[in-house]
Design an enzyme around this catalytic site. Structure first.
Site, PDB file in Angstrom:
ATOM      1  N   ALA A 109       0.894  -1.020  -0.182  1.00 51.07           N
ATOM      2  CA  ALA A 109       0.106   0.215  -0.205  1.00 51.07           C
ATOM      3  C   ALA A 109       1.114   0.864   0.167  1.00 51.07           C
ATOM      4  O   ALA A 109       1.792   1.132   0.178  1.00 51.07           O
ATOM      5  CB  ALA A 109      -0.692  -0.094   1.099  1.00 51.07           C
ATOM      6  N   MET A 110       0.389   2.933  -0.161  1.00 47.53           N
ATOM      7  CA  MET A 110       0.696   3.521  -0.055  1.00 47.53           C
ATOM      8  C   MET A 110       0.003   4.761   0.870  1.00 47.53           C
ATOM      9  O   MET A 110      -0.685   5.163   0.730  1.00 47.53           O
ATOM     10  CB  MET A 110       1.360   3.833  -2.223  1.00 47.53           C
ATOM     11  N   GLU A 121       0.176   2.641   7.372  1.00 41.36           N
ATOM     12  CA  GLU A 121      -0.102   3.610   6.024  1.00 41.36           C
ATOM     13  C   GLU A 121      -0.621   4.351   6.578  1.00 41.36           C
ATOM     14  O   GLU A 121      -0.220   5.663   6.723  1.00 41.36           O
ATOM     15  CB  GLU A 121      -0.758   3.473   4.609  1.00 41.36           C
ATOM     16  N   GLU A 132       9.778   4.411   7.255  1.00 42.19           N
ATOM     17  CA  GLU A 132       9.240   3.069   7.755  1.00 42.19           C
ATOM     18  C   GLU A 132       9.914   2.318   8.865  1.00 42.19           C
ATOM     19  O   GLU A 132       8.597   1.241   9.546  1.00 42.19           O
ATOM     20  CB  GLU A 132      10.085   2.139   6.176  1.00 42.19           C
TER      21      GLU A 132
HETATM   22  N1  B3K Z   1       6.081   3.432   1.355  1.00 44.62           N
HETATM   23  C1  B3K Z   1       5.375   3.087   0.743  1.00 44.62           C
HETATM   24  C2  B3K Z   1       6.523   2.251  -0.586  1.00 44.62           C
HETATM   25  C3  B3K Z   1       6.592   2.310  -1.839  1.00 44.62           C
HETATM   26  C4  B3K Z   1       7.696   1.791  -2.436  1.00 44.62           C
HETATM   27  C5  B3K Z   1       7.987   1.922  -3.656  1.00 44.62           C
HETATM   28  N2  B3K Z   1       8.671   1.114  -4.551  1.00 44.62           N
HETATM   29  C6  B3K Z   1       4.649   2.131   1.724  1.00 44.62           C
HETATM   30  C7  B3K Z   1       4.324   1.615   2.995  1.00 44.62           C
HETATM   31  O1  B3K Z   1       5.532   1.579   3.615  1.00 44.62           O
HETATM   32  O2  B3K Z   1       3.905   2.297   3.570  1.00 44.62           O
HETATM   33 ZN    ZN Z   2       5.821   2.114   5.002  1.00 44.28          ZN
END
Ligand code: B3K
Ligand code: ZN
Length: 855
Positions: free
Chosen positions: A260-261, A296, A318
């Site tokens: 997810a993003m 998220e 992260e």
């Molecule tokens: N921040 C996104 C990661 C997307 C990376 C794509 N190459 C998902 C997450 O860690 O929440």
């Molecule tokens: Zn993340």
């Protein structure tokens, strides 16, 4: 490909306080007009040109302050525009064909809808921009599209206006008041319906919540919505963080490279982390949804309000956010089970990475393709490092640190160093030496020995640490390793309280008073440090801990160590006592106090992959055979108990409560043992469970058992499952996975034919992972001595790389472990890598991983 280095960071030469975007959206032809308010940084040279990143796009028009310009050049995809003066308005027009975007980065089509993925460097595939996380802009976005095809138009922030245009078109104007880096930009256009709800923040602000899905999926969004609201409340209570917009949208899409993003106000999800009901989702799926929705959402503060200065700081958001989602899930369910799961994941994904050619510190020093660094190290080891800070500081001081961090860096692009400094200042602690964790790759090994002096009644814990030497060289040698420890009375298992031993030198001893008898050492309780423990505990002591340790993780760990010790000895042909294991299992099975979910955890043998990781040279077949023998022995020895348990933990009416879930879990584990006990009715039992199941957990458990068997029940059940669920892609993924995990000798052949199945496609990452991802986890079949498994993965990577490099590169580490295997397999794995390396046009993603793996 060029190598980017952390030490080369330079602040941006131009800032872009305001961005206006206009999208004329269509599947085949989308026109993007951008207007950037560009400001030269005071520290930049007066003639420093404006460089805007681009990837696979070219401008159809460039204007500066309203005047058309032609003096720009494209340098390796980037737009270079000579500019004098301090500020200008730059307008650029770009045309895109989303329908041909198979990389799923930038603007792409998924099931006739349009969506975006920008992190890390996808925005530059939509329009030219300073596509780096330390350039923050306010975005105003106008979206226009055909109203019948794309009735819903979503973007970040608040919807400020909408209307109908000519020729059946309509438009919506969005405004995001929070400055953000380009990687957090998102839009979605499609024919969607919403689960609409609301949340009132603790300061009384109303928030509209929507989970957007395709018509027909609406009744599978309830669990995600609950998780969202629980997360919002939890972040207020636990970190004092409130949501900051009037609207929070989530959209589920079927084609997605990751889970997810966290785009600002518009999270985009892989549908597998949104859609669930008991009929199609397992209990593990429900947990996955809760965890990812929370993750998220938590990024809104740890990632969005405070973002990363550059991608070397990725773990800043992260690692911290994984730690936050782990703590949330622990609070929502069972903390003990959650910790066991977290450690299982760490050991399955991160430890091997840290022991192989792709090892890197949680703050890497260099990369070629940043997409390759969304790793278990950045995420999960990153989370362990934050967890250790909490352990060192205590909850109250930790919270003071995070409060200061959010406060001090709100609206900024920060570094890991900023985080640690804020924790020091806010939490009043010195973390100077602790910082070594940020630059040290490899899993540290800790030896722990206990000596006892009956005369003085003192027990001494002797500790030492050894830093692995692989991958990038560590700069430092001594880490701060917090080890929660207790010394258990050898008769009763009671202890005088847990102590935190800080191992901050190569060697250190701790003298503890008041032990008349030689106590039993329980160390790294709760897995307080992400290390490999090399303690000299005897099998007897481990058996004692497996029956008596009051720390659930330590108890689980004792069982694991006991079994691991036995199995690795067997593989090596060293004489070893099995009875002690059978006695330990008997004790566990006889423990009336034990909760069924925990019992199920204790009964699961260490995985074949984990066992391999403990060996100098891995022979997957030998490991498999010994593990199956032990499983069979336990199964036969305790068949009666397993049968009884199997019957008694019938969960009854479906419910998601802890008790029902525990029963489902134990039922599947005991079914597995019954099947391993060479009973004649294994297929029958599993088939009956399959037929009677009113939920996916039971169905999947039954199919997993059937998948290995030579019985007609297997064919009937798999055919039935396909017929029932063929129109549900997420369930069909399970159908592919279960077959890919089969231990049957014909699995490689079966995968080959499944890859030509009409429902298989390389275009959908979930489907690719379902088939090939599951297969690479199938130790004994993937590592078949014919080498066919390796070849199959190599050929798939080569084909997939042409469409979707990011997803293709994710398969390299499995082959990249070639040095760890016995000679024949090792050579075959290396040959598979060489074959990939020899391809003429490899993506940056695959090229970096393959070359590092062969180096
Ligand atoms: N921040 C996104 C990661 C997307 C990376 C794509 N190459 C998902 C997450 O860690 O929440
Ligand atoms: Zn993340």
């Amino acid at each position: 490909p060029a190598t980017i280095r952390r030490e080369d960071y330079r602040p941006p030469a131009w800032f872009i306080p305001e961005v206006e975007l206009d999208f004329q959206l269509d599947l085949e032809r989308t026109v993007v007009r951008s207007k950037l308010d560009v400001r030269r940084s005071k520290s930049a040279k007066a003639d420093e040109p404006l460089v805007l990143q681009g990837d696979d796009i070219s401008p159809t028009s460039v204007k500066v302050d309203g005047e058309a310009r032609t003096d720009w050049t494209l340098v390796e995809g980037d737009l270079v525009l000579p500019l004098n003066g301090a500020s200008h308005s730059v307008e650029i027009e770009v045309e895109l064909d989303p329908s041909t975007n198979t990389q799923l980065m930038g603007l792409y089509a998924s099931n006739d809808m349009l969506c975006t993925q920008c992190e890390a460097e996808g925005f530059r595939r939509i329009t030219f921009a300073p596509d780096r996380p330390d350039v923050l802009s306010r975005y105003q976005v106008r979206m226009e599209a055909d109203k019948a095809k794309f009735p819903v138009l979503l973007c970040n922030g608040d919807k400020v206006a909408e209307g109908d245009g000519e020729n059946g078109r309509h438009w919506v104007q969005w405004n995001d008041p929070w400055p953000k880096p380009s990687y957090l930009f998102a839009l979605v256009a499609g024919d969607l319906v919403a689960n609409n709800d609301s949340f009132t923040t603790r300061s009384g602000k109303p928030v509209e919540l929507n989970i957007w899905v395709r018509d027909g999926d609406l009744d599978r969004t309830g669990h995600a919505m609950k998780a969202l609201k629980d997360s919002m409340r939890w972040d207020e209570e636990t970190y004092g963080r409130e949501y900051d917009l009037g609207l929070f949208n989530i959209v589920a899409v079927s084609d997605f490279n990751m889970g997810a993003m966290e785009n600002k106000g518009l999270n985009i999800f892989n549908s597998r982390y949104i859609l669930a009901d008991p009929e199609v989702a397992t209990d593990a799926d429900f947990d996955g949804i809760e965890g990812v929705v929370a993750h998220e959402y938590f990024h809104n503060w740890s990632g969005n309000r405070v973002t990363c200065r550059d991608w070397f700081q990725l773990s800043l958001k992260e690692g911290f956010t994984v730690y936050r989602d782990q703590s949330f899930s622990a609070d929502m369910g069972s903390a003990a089970l959650k910790r066991i799961e977290d450690v299982r994941i760490l050991r399955a994904a991160q430890f091997p990475e840290d022991a192989g050619p792709l090892a890197h510190p949680i703050r890497p020093e260099s990369y070629q393709e940043i997409s390759n660094f969304y790793t278990a190290t950045i995420y999960n080891k990153g989370a362990e490092v934050i967890r250790m800070m909490n352990t060192l500081m205590g909850a109250e001081s930790f919270r003071k640190g995070t409060d200061l961090y959010f406060d001090r860096h709100d609206g900024e692009a920060a570094t890991c160093e900023d985080f640690v400094t804020a924790m020091e200042d806010g939490g009043e602690i010195d973390l100077k030496q602790f910082r070594n964790w940020y630059e040290t790759p490899g899993t540290p090994r800790v030896t722990a020995n206990l000596s006892h002096d009956p005369q003085t009644g003192t027990a001494t814990v002797h500790l030492s640490q050894k830093i692995a030497q692989n991958g990038e060289k560590p700069k430092s040698s001594e880490l701060v390793i917090p080890l929660k420890t207790a010394l258990l009375d050898p008769e009763t298992g009671a202890h005088q309280g847990e102590q935190l031993l800080l191992l901050d030198q190569t060697e250190k001893s701790f003298v503890l008073e008041g032990y008349r008898d030689h106590p039993v050492l329980s160390i790294n309780r709760g897995f307080s440090a992400p290390i490999i423990l090399e303690s000299s505990q005897t099998a007897e002591q481990l058996a004692f801990l497996s029956a008596h340790d009051d720390d659930p993780f330590a108890r689980f760990e004792a069982v694991q160590r006991l079994m691991t010790g036995y199995l690795t000895a067997k593989v090596l042909g060293t004489p070893v006592d099995r009875d002690i294991i059978l006695h330990a299992v008997a004790k566990i099975l006889g423990d009336k106090e034990i909760d069924p979910a925990f019992l199920a955890e204790l009964l699961v043998l260490p995985s074949e992959a984990f066992l391999g990781d403990q060996m100098v040279e891995v022979d997957p077949q030998a490991i498999h055979d010994e593990r199956e023998k032990l499983r069979g022995k336990i199964a036969v020895q305790f068949e009666k108990q397993f049968r009884k348990l199997y019957k008694s933990c019938w969960p009854g009416e479906f419910s998601l409560d802890a008790e029902a879930r525990a029963n489902r879990k134990l039922r599947n584990v005991t079914l597995g043992y019954l099947a391993a006990s060479y009973t004649d009715d294994a297929a029958e039992l599993a088939f009956e469970q399959y037929r009677e199941a009113d939920n996916m957990t039971a169905m999947q458990g039954a199919l997993a058992v059937l998948s290995h068997l030579e019985a007609e029940e297997r064919t009937i059940a798999f055919d039935d499952f396909y017929a029932k669920f063929k129109s549900n892609p997420l369930v069909l993924d399970k159908w592919f996975s279960l077959q890919a995990m089969s231990l049957r000798p014909d699995t490689v052949k079966r995968i080959d034919s499944l890859s030509r199945h009409p429902d298989f496609t390389l275009s959908n990452p979930n489907r690719v992972r379902a088939l090939y991802g599951a297969f690479t986890g199938n130790q004994v079949r993937f590592h078949d001595l014919s080498g066919k498994g390796y070849q199959m993965i190599a050929d798939m990577v080569i084909a997939l790389d042409k469409q979707n490099p990011q997803t293709a590169a994710r398969f390299i580490p499995q082959l990249g472990r070639w040095r760890r295997y016995e000679r024949e397999r090792s050579e075959l794995m290396r040959l598979a890598l060489e074959k990939i390396a020899a391809q003429p046009e490899l993506s940056k993603d695959v090229s970096e991983q393959v070359h590092k793996s062969l180096a």
